[in-house]
Design a protein around this motif. Structure first.
Motif, PDB file in Angstrom:
ATOM      1  N   LEU A 100      -3.157   2.427  -4.659  1.00 53.44           N
ATOM      2  CA  LEU A 100      -3.259   1.061  -4.153  1.00 53.44           C
ATOM      3  C   LEU A 100      -4.389   0.900  -3.157  1.00 53.44           C
ATOM      4  O   LEU A 100      -4.577  -0.190  -2.609  1.00 53.44           O
ATOM      5  CB  LEU A 100      -1.943   0.653  -3.485  1.00 53.44           C
ATOM      6  CG  LEU A 100      -0.687   0.712  -4.375  1.00 53.44           C
ATOM      7  CD1 LEU A 100       0.542   0.341  -3.572  1.00 53.44           C
ATOM      8  CD2 LEU A 100      -0.833  -0.198  -5.569  1.00 53.44           C
ATOM      9  N   ARG A 101      -5.168   1.971  -2.901  1.00 56.21           N
ATOM     10  CA  ARG A 101      -6.186   1.907  -1.862  1.00 56.21           C
ATOM     11  C   ARG A 101      -7.362   1.054  -2.304  1.00 56.21           C
ATOM     12  O   ARG A 101      -7.774   1.063  -3.454  1.00 56.21           O
ATOM     13  CB  ARG A 101      -6.698   3.314  -1.541  1.00 56.21           C
ATOM     14  CG  ARG A 101      -7.817   3.329  -0.501  1.00 56.21           C
ATOM     15  CD  ARG A 101      -8.455   4.684  -0.334  1.00 56.21           C
ATOM     16  NE  ARG A 101      -7.520   5.651   0.241  1.00 56.21           N
ATOM     17  CZ  ARG A 101      -7.003   6.651  -0.438  1.00 56.21           C
ATOM     18  NH1 ARG A 101      -7.313   6.817  -1.707  1.00 56.21           N
ATOM     19  NH2 ARG A 101      -6.166   7.490   0.131  1.00 56.21           N
TER      20      ARG A 101
ATOM     21  N   GLY B 135       0.786  -1.223   0.000  1.00 53.35           N
ATOM     22  CA  GLY B 135       0.000   0.000   0.000  1.00 53.35           C
ATOM     23  C   GLY B 135       0.816   1.270   0.000  1.00 53.35           C
ATOM     24  O   GLY B 135       0.256   2.363   0.082  1.00 53.35           O
TER      25      GLY B 135
END
Length: 634
Positions: free
Chosen positions: A431-432, A388
């Motif tokens: 990347l969330r 992340g």
């Protein structure tokens, strides 16, 4: 009492094929183990959770060997290396059959624990992008047989007739219905080779750190890779050859040989940028702890020129494919997190090559167009994304880096360390997963100015600006930050689109009927590196709302840009007293606005407020001060 597997109805069998002994089946399983595990992972339901799904996929494949000599189904194995292999066809059928049975058990997982067990660790595939997440959500909405049909079609490349045979042999009663249901996924197959669905390339995290002794914390994290390798079967590799994961050579001319020679790479002096007339990627020095690793550099160049089948290649839209025309410039070569990374530049493109430190698989090649970057567009390049987070390599003129939340303009910035131009990790919005509650951006300072850059899932981050289209400024000041705050999450709409910069322009403020304060109209325009593909959003932000609402969108239009710095948009709005209104606003040079169709009304000036009915629709036309007519953005 029979076991649950034995209690299932007998599966109809396909026509008997050649007899496969245990040794032949084992050879096929070991040779194609990662492929079979990915297939099982795709068939298993997402409701299991990624950790349970990974372990179950490995357990199913490891228990797919027959007990003795077994007739193989007469179903082609498909694709080079597996065609005509009855051992592979047999093991694949057993994997699909058991995956479907496990998926049909619903909540009864406790009665059949997944093996292998990995104590103290949580294992899950590396996260993909927005496309992979959307595909996984669509797959989770399908039945198990439909997921199997989708995977056999797209991943195994089987025609529908062979897919139907596999499903029937695996015990699916309505194979034709499964094929029809699988058709619900649009553009279904291009993402199945993604790392999102690779249950053999895993991330490991501890499960109960707080209850472990302090010296065990380091042991768990440091030994994660050994635990995974010792627990799960590994596919043997041939090691890093001279050209690594590159395909075999297909041309040998002097220019191609020169482009693959690490000794001919262009290396720029660390002080070149101080005296050069240009300030862009061409004056970046070569940095990193492996700039002298000729074997690594050769592998990177060879894979760029001819990536092999196992290389994951991504390119921003409009980026030319193919290797360099001549020796490129070396920007970076070093170890980042758990990978060896090489960054190269050929004047048109920035290229990132990455290979894992402890394995010969999982090679990645990313290409991004970066021609005409200039000082504003060459401030940073993505080095790695993991867990992340994202790390950047910054330009040599960058003196300080920080992370800040674009949705919280008053929260301040958190300083990032810079080591040889490499930032410490910061949270990546690209990347969330889940709802957008924050949007972290990179702030770079060079001593004379400050810029904000955002990760949109590509190699070169996008620059954020604010202000009128013909005179935008970097979105680093207090006013620009307040402008961007309600619209930060709308940046998700331009992920992976080759975006170079995004500008936010407050083109109107409109009093709301019923003394409900004033609303703000903002136009955001995303410019791309290739010129085409621009995306324009008109957004409406009433007082008290955390985020703006998209009122209109358009693709490849001049509005809100340098060539056409004007816009007209409208929205149907409900007041606090319950009445409905059509609110429309144009840029300042709009002399009048008129609504026709389902709602009739007109006004002088650039604002229009008309009573309306819920669900009504209208066409907007505006007249500019110079007499020209403009339509509403759409």
């Amino acid at each position: 009492m029979q076991s649950q597997d034995a209690a299932q109805p007998a599966a109809p069998s396909s026509p008997a094929g050649p007899v496969v002994d245990v040794e032949q089946a084992e050879a096929a399983l070991v040779e194609h183990y990662p492929r079979l595990v990915r297939l099982a992972y795709l068939v298993l339901p997402a409701s299991m959770g990624r950790r349970r799904r990974v372990l179950t996929a490995h357990g199913l494949v490891q228990r797919a060997l027959p007990r003795g000599r077994t007739p193989a189904p007469l179903i082609p194995a498909q694709q080079a290396g597996r065609a005509g292999d009855p051992g592979y066809a047999l093991v694949r059928l057993r994997v699909v059959r058991t995956a479907l049975r496990r998926g049909a058990r619903g909540g009864r997982w406790a009665q059949s624990p997944a093996l292998p067990r990995v104590w103290g660790l949580r294992l899950f595939p590396r996260p993909g992008g927005a496309g992979e997440l959307a595909l996984d959500q669509r797959l989770s909405a399908l039945s198990g047989p439909a997921r199997a049909a989708h995977a056999l079609r797209g991943f195994e490349r089987l025609p529908d007739g062979d897919v139907r045979q596999v499903l029937l042999a695996a015990g699916v009663a309505d194979a034709e219905g499964a094929l029809v249901e699988a058709d619900r996924i649009p553009d279904p197959y291009r993402l199945l080779d993604s790392g999102e669905f690779d249950a053999c390339s895993l991330q490991a995290r501890p499960t109960d750190l707080l209850r472990r002794r302090r010296h065990l914390k380091a042991a768990l994290v440091g030994g994660a890779a050994l635990t995974v390798c010792g627990t799960l079967l590994a596919l043997p590799g041939d090691g890093w050859g001279a050209d690594g994961a590159a395909a075999p050579p297909y041309a040998r001319n002097p220019a191609a040989r020169a482009a693959l020679d690490p000794g001919k790479l262009t290396r720029v002096s660390p002080a070149a940028w101080r005296t050069s007339a240009r300030t862009d990627f061409s004056v970046w020095p070569a940095r990193g702890d492996r700039t002298g690793d000729r074997a690594l550099l050769r592998r990177a160049l060879a894979v760029w020129a001819r990536p092999g089948k196992g290389v994951r290649v991504s390119a921003t839209p409009g980026t030319p494919a193919g290797g360099p025309a001549g020796p490129p410039q070396l920007l970076y070569a070093g170890t980042v997190d758990t990978a060896r990374v090489v960054l190269l530049h050929d004047g048109l493109r920035v290229v990132r090559y990455a290979e894992p430190e402890e394995d010969t698989g999982g090679v990645v090649l990313d290409l991004a167009r970066a021609d005409g970057a200039g000082r504003a567009g060459s401030g940073a390049v993505v080095l790695s994304r993991t867990d992340g987070n994202v790390r950047y390599l910054t330009a040599p003129w960058v003196r300080a880096a920080a992370e800040r939340d674009l949705r919280a303009p008053g929260s301040g910035a958190m300083a990032l360390t810079l080591a040889d131009g490499v930032t410490s990790p910061l949270a990546s919005p690209a990347l969330r997963e889940g709802p957008c509650t924050s949007w972290n951006v990179l702030r770079l300072s060079n001593g004379t100015g400050t810029r904000l850059l955002t990760d949109l899932g590509e190699l070169v981050p996008a620059r954020l600006t604010a202000g009128p289209p013909r005179s935008p400024r970097d979105a680093s000041g207090a006013k620009a930050l307040r402008t961007w705050a309600p619209y930060a999450c709308s940046l998700a709409a331009v992920r992976s689109a080759g975006v170079r910069s995004v500008n936010a322009w407050v083109f109107a403020e409109q009093p709301l009927p019923g003394s409900d304060g004033s609303a703000e109209w903002v136009c955001t325009r995303a410019e791309t590196w290739r010129g085409g593909g621009t995306r324009v959003l008109a957004q409406f932000h009433p007082p008290g709302a955390r985020s703006g609402a998209v009122a209109a969108t358009a693709q490849d239009v001049p509005e809100c840009g340098v060539k056409e710095p004007r816009v007209l948009a409208g929205v149907l709005w409900r007041s606090g007293s319950g009445g409905w209104y059509l609110l429309a606003a144009g840029s300042r040079d709009t002399a009048s606005v008129r609504a026709t169709g389902g709602i009739e009304g007109s006004s002088r000036g650039h604002l229009l407020t008309v009573r309306a009915e819920k669900g009504a629709r209208a066409d907007l036309r505006g007249r500019l001060e110079d007499g020209r007519s403009v339509g509403g953005l759409r």
